[in-house]
Design a protein around this motif. Structure first.
Motif, PDB file in Angstrom:
ATOM      1  N   MET A   1       0.831  -1.155  -0.084  1.00 37.51           N
ATOM      2  CA  MET A   1      -0.048   0.137   0.038  1.00 37.51           C
ATOM      3  C   MET A   1       0.822   1.273   0.138  1.00 37.51           C
ATOM      4  O   MET A   1       1.660   1.459   0.973  1.00 37.51           O
ATOM      5  N   PRO A   2       0.887   2.103  -0.858  1.00 44.27           N
ATOM      6  CA  PRO A   2       0.086   2.069  -2.217  1.00 44.27           C
ATOM      7  C   PRO A   2       0.713   0.781  -3.024  1.00 44.27           C
ATOM      8  O   PRO A   2       1.594   0.144  -2.815  1.00 44.27           O
ATOM      9  N   ARG A   3       0.504   0.855  -4.343  1.00 46.46           N
ATOM     10  CA  ARG A   3       1.014  -0.105  -5.165  1.00 46.46           C
ATOM     11  C   ARG A   3       2.573  -0.071  -5.498  1.00 46.46           C
ATOM     12  O   ARG A   3       3.218   1.320  -5.251  1.00 46.46           O
ATOM     13  N   TRP A   4       3.403  -1.032  -5.609  1.00 43.58           N
ATOM     14  CA  TRP A   4       4.824  -0.944  -5.976  1.00 43.58           C
ATOM     15  C   TRP A   4       5.199  -0.188  -6.990  1.00 43.58           C
ATOM     16  O   TRP A   4       4.747  -0.346  -8.238  1.00 43.58           O
ATOM     17  N   PRO A   5       5.893   0.849  -6.653  1.00 42.35           N
ATOM     18  CA  PRO A   5       6.523   1.877  -7.663  1.00 42.35           C
ATOM     19  C   PRO A   5       7.473   1.340  -8.653  1.00 42.35           C
ATOM     20  O   PRO A   5       7.853   1.966  -9.657  1.00 42.35           O
TER      21      PRO A   5
END
Length: 130
Positions: free
Chosen positions: A107-111
């Motif tokens: 969380m959030p998505r993996w950057p």
């Protein structure tokens, strides 16, 4: 809505060194399946913007975590769930005869892999480079 079958082979390797299968990803987070082979010690890392929830599916291992309030080492076995808040240093390893397998929610998505900074941990890493 998304529906995906379980990937037959790993999609990638995490910055720490675990095999990763991508399961679901949306703007607010993602879910992966991770495998650590017996005897493998992954690199210690800290995340800049991502928090994680883990749920151990099978195998045995340990995770070391350190934040501004202290540090601890936790035994990982089937059914155990842990969190890794953003900014927490951590390192994990498989201590059993079978692979350590877990679900990880980000969380959030993996950057991308630049999210994780490799640091010194309590154990010498043995994981292959990503």
């Amino acid at each position: 809505m998304q529906t995906r079958p379980f990937p037959s082979a790993p999609d990638a390797r995490s910055p720490a060194g675990a095999e990763v299968r991508h399961l679901i990803e949306v703007e607010t987070g993602g879910m992966i399946h991770s495998t650590v082979p017996p005897g493998q010690v992954n690199r210690a890392t800290v995340h800049a913007t991502v928090s994680e929830f883990w749920h151990i599916l099978s195998g045995e291992g340990q995770i070391w975590r350190r934040d501004g309030t202290g540090e601890e080492t936790t035994v990982l076995t089937a059914g155990v769930s842990i969190d890794i808040p953003v900014g927490t240093a951590f390192q994990y390893r498989c201590t059993g005869a079978e692979p350590l397998k877990l679900l990880c929610i980000t969380m959030p998505r993996w950057p991308g892999d630049k999210e994780a900074t490799v640091i010194e941990g309590p154990w010498a890493p043995t994981a292959p480079e990503g």
